[in-house]
Design a protein around this motif. Structure first.
Motif, PDB file in Angstrom:
ATOM      1  N   LEU A 154     -12.732 -11.807   0.183  1.00 23.79           N
ATOM      2  CA  LEU A 154     -12.417 -11.544   1.590  1.00 23.79           C
ATOM      3  C   LEU A 154     -11.456 -12.581   2.167  1.00 23.79           C
ATOM      4  N   GLU A 155     -11.593 -13.837   1.726  1.00 22.48           N
ATOM      5  CA  GLU A 155     -10.704 -14.886   2.212  1.00 22.48           C
ATOM      6  C   GLU A 155      -9.258 -14.645   1.791  1.00 22.48           C
ATOM      7  N   PHE A 156      -9.039 -13.832   0.783  1.00 18.99           N
ATOM      8  CA  PHE A 156      -7.693 -13.465   0.368  1.00 18.99           C
ATOM      9  C   PHE A 156      -7.293 -12.096   0.914  1.00 18.99           C
ATOM     10  N   VAL A 157      -8.204 -11.139   0.858  1.00 20.61           N
ATOM     11  CA  VAL A 157      -7.864  -9.764   1.229  1.00 20.61           C
ATOM     12  C   VAL A 157      -7.563  -9.636   2.716  1.00 20.61           C
ATOM     13  N   VAL A 158      -8.367 -10.240   3.556  1.00 19.34           N
ATOM     14  CA  VAL A 158      -8.192 -10.070   4.998  1.00 19.34           C
ATOM     15  C   VAL A 158      -6.846 -10.620   5.480  1.00 19.34           C
ATOM     16  N   PRO A 159      -6.484 -11.875   5.178  1.00 17.30           N
ATOM     17  CA  PRO A 159      -5.188 -12.358   5.676  1.00 17.30           C
ATOM     18  C   PRO A 159      -3.992 -11.586   5.110  1.00 17.30           C
ATOM     19  N   TYR A 160      -4.022 -11.293   3.816  1.00 16.76           N
ATOM     20  CA  TYR A 160      -2.880 -10.595   3.218  1.00 16.76           C
ATOM     21  C   TYR A 160      -2.833  -9.137   3.657  1.00 16.76           C
ATOM     22  N   GLY A 161      -3.992  -8.529   3.890  1.00  9.97           N
ATOM     23  CA  GLY A 161      -4.030  -7.171   4.427  1.00  9.97           C
ATOM     24  C   GLY A 161      -3.452  -7.129   5.829  1.00  9.97           C
ATOM     25  N   MET A 162      -3.811  -8.119   6.653  1.00 10.07           N
ATOM     26  CA  MET A 162      -3.255  -8.186   8.011  1.00 10.07           C
ATOM     27  C   MET A 162      -1.750  -8.439   7.961  1.00 10.07           C
ATOM     28  N   ALA A 163      -1.307  -9.301   7.054  1.00  9.84           N
ATOM     29  CA  ALA A 163       0.129  -9.574   6.919  1.00  9.84           C
ATOM     30  C   ALA A 163       0.881  -8.321   6.487  1.00  9.84           C
ATOM     31  N   GLU A 164       0.294  -7.557   5.575  1.00  9.20           N
ATOM     32  CA  GLU A 164       0.941  -6.316   5.141  1.00  9.20           C
ATOM     33  C   GLU A 164       1.067  -5.340   6.309  1.00  9.20           C
ATOM     34  N   PHE A 165       0.044  -5.262   7.137  1.00  8.80           N
ATOM     35  CA  PHE A 165       0.084  -4.385   8.303  1.00  8.80           C
ATOM     36  C   PHE A 165       1.144  -4.848   9.303  1.00  8.80           C
ATOM     37  N   VAL A 166       1.246  -6.160   9.520  1.00  5.44           N
ATOM     38  CA  VAL A 166       2.261  -6.703  10.434  1.00  5.44           C
ATOM     39  C   VAL A 166       3.660  -6.403   9.902  1.00  5.44           C
ATOM     40  N   VAL A 167       3.880  -6.577   8.609  1.00  4.83           N
ATOM     41  CA  VAL A 167       5.179  -6.276   8.002  1.00  4.83           C
ATOM     42  C   VAL A 167       5.498  -4.799   8.173  1.00  4.83           C
ATOM     43  N   TYR A 168       4.498  -3.938   7.968  1.00  2.00           N
ATOM     44  CA  TYR A 168       4.702  -2.500   8.150  1.00  2.00           C
ATOM     45  C   TYR A 168       5.132  -2.195   9.585  1.00  2.00           C
ATOM     46  N   LEU A 169       4.428  -2.771  10.562  1.00  2.00           N
ATOM     47  CA  LEU A 169       4.768  -2.519  11.962  1.00  2.00           C
ATOM     48  C   LEU A 169       6.162  -3.033  12.303  1.00  2.00           C
ATOM     49  N   LYS A 170       6.517  -4.194  11.766  1.00  5.57           N
ATOM     50  CA  LYS A 170       7.850  -4.743  12.033  1.00  5.57           C
ATOM     51  C   LYS A 170       8.932  -3.875  11.399  1.00  5.57           C
ATOM     52  N   LYS A 171       8.703  -3.422  10.179  1.00  7.08           N
ATOM     53  CA  LYS A 171       9.673  -2.547   9.512  1.00  7.08           C
ATOM     54  C   LYS A 171       9.811  -1.234  10.280  1.00  7.08           C
ATOM     55  N   ARG A 172       8.729  -0.745  10.778  1.00  7.17           N
ATOM     56  CA  ARG A 172       8.750   0.495  11.560  1.00  7.17           C
ATOM     57  C   ARG A 172       9.601   0.329  12.811  1.00  7.17           C
ATOM     58  N   GLY A 173       9.465  -0.797  13.472  1.00  5.26           N
ATOM     59  CA  GLY A 173      10.263  -1.058  14.676  1.00  5.26           C
ATOM     60  C   GLY A 173      11.723  -1.340  14.367  1.00  5.26           C
ATOM     61  N   GLN A 174      11.999  -2.034  13.274  1.00  7.17           N
ATOM     62  CA  GLN A 174      13.374  -2.389  12.923  1.00  7.17           C
ATOM     63  C   GLN A 174      14.184  -1.179  12.481  1.00  7.17           C
ATOM     64  N   ASN A 175      13.564  -0.245  11.829  1.00  5.90           N
ATOM     65  CA  ASN A 175      14.303   0.894  11.312  1.00  5.90           C
ATOM     66  C   ASN A 175      14.779   1.831  12.407  1.00  5.90           C
ATOM     67  N   TYR A 176      14.172   1.811  13.541  1.00  8.12           N
ATOM     68  CA  TYR A 176      14.623   2.671  14.626  1.00  8.12           C
ATOM     69  C   TYR A 176      15.947   2.218  15.205  1.00  8.12           C
ATOM     70  N   GLU A 177      16.351   0.995  14.903  1.00 11.62           N
ATOM     71  CA  GLU A 177      17.593   0.439  15.450  1.00 11.62           C
ATOM     72  C   GLU A 177      18.803   0.720  14.559  1.00 11.62           C
ATOM     73  N   LEU A 178      18.643   1.463  13.470  1.00 11.07           N
ATOM     74  CA  LEU A 178      19.745   1.681  12.528  1.00 11.07           C
ATOM     75  C   LEU A 178      20.915   2.423  13.157  1.00 11.07           C
ATOM     76  N   HIS A 179      20.629   3.413  13.978  1.00  9.66           N
ATOM     77  CA  HIS A 179      21.698   4.197  14.592  1.00  9.66           C
ATOM     78  C   HIS A 179      21.868   3.840  16.059  1.00  9.66           C
ATOM     79  N   GLY A 180      21.297   2.728  16.467  1.00  8.41           N
ATOM     80  CA  GLY A 180      21.428   2.294  17.854  1.00  8.41           C
ATOM     81  C   GLY A 180      20.512   3.028  18.800  1.00  8.41           C
ATOM     82  N   ASN A 181      19.441   3.642  18.303  1.00  6.91           N
ATOM     83  CA  ASN A 181      18.489   4.359  19.150  1.00  6.91           C
ATOM     84  C   ASN A 181      17.559   3.405  19.848  1.00  6.91           C
TER      85      ASN A 181
END
Length: 180
Positions: free
Chosen positions: A153-180
């Motif tokens: 759990l000491e490994f899974v929880v932090p890295y799982g949260m980091a993966e989720f944060v990266v996913y959310l950031k990628k989701r937000g960044q990709n909307y800016e590709l065409h200037g939307n």
């Protein structure tokens, strides 16, 4: 080893263009992050070993658990920051993919697959190392499965949260590709 293997896969397998781009981007990301990956693997190997070895020294055992959480938190922040840097470096790359005819949805899919690929490799190697170390201590020492679960759990929880944060950031960044 992994980036070179990914590059060999791209060369030897008959992959779709999208998968070739994903594996190439993943190999580049892993090459650029090699020192960070080494630190993560050192933490994955050393921290459980120290925790399992210190079972009879209560104060040291507690301090190692606290240290494990803090070290993993810092490493997770480093991974998230590395993905932020990668997003800045690949902004033109993704714009070029759109220029050659990929849709915004296809570019998002490529970006997500890169992030998921990194974490897939991380989960596999970390899981193998932690479970191997845990099995050794379960067989040779008197540790219980509860302690193994806590360490996981000491490994899974932090890295799982980091993966989720990266996913959310990628989701937000990709909307800016065409200037939307």
């Amino acid at each position: 080893f992994i980036p070179h293997t990914l590059n060999e896969m791209v060369d030897s397998l008959n992959l779709k263009a999208e998968d070739t781009i994903v594996l190439g981007d993943l190999a580049l990301f892993m090459q650029q992050s090699k020192l960070l990956i080494v630190f993560i693997m050192l933490a994955v190997i050393l921290i459980p070993t120290f925790i399992f070895s210190s079972i009879h020294m209560k104060m040291l055992h507690i301090a190692l658990h606290i240290g494990a959480v803090l070290i993993n938190f810092v490493l997770c922040l480093s991974v998230v920051s590395r993905f932020d840097i990668d997003a800045l470096e690949k902004k033109e790359h993704f714009k070029n993919l759109c220029k050659i005819g990929l849709t915004n949805k296809e570019v998002k899919k490529i970006s997500y697959k890169e992030g998921n690929g990194f974490y897939f490799v991380l989960w596999i190697f970390a899981g193998i190392y932690i479970l191997s170390i845990a099995c050794t201590f379960l067989i040779r020492a008197s540790i219980d499965l509860g302690l193994v679960g806590i360490v996981l759990l000491e490994f899974v929880v932090p890295y799982g949260m980091a993966e989720f944060v990266v996913y959310l950031k990628k989701r937000g960044q990709n909307y800016e590709l065409h200037g939307n």
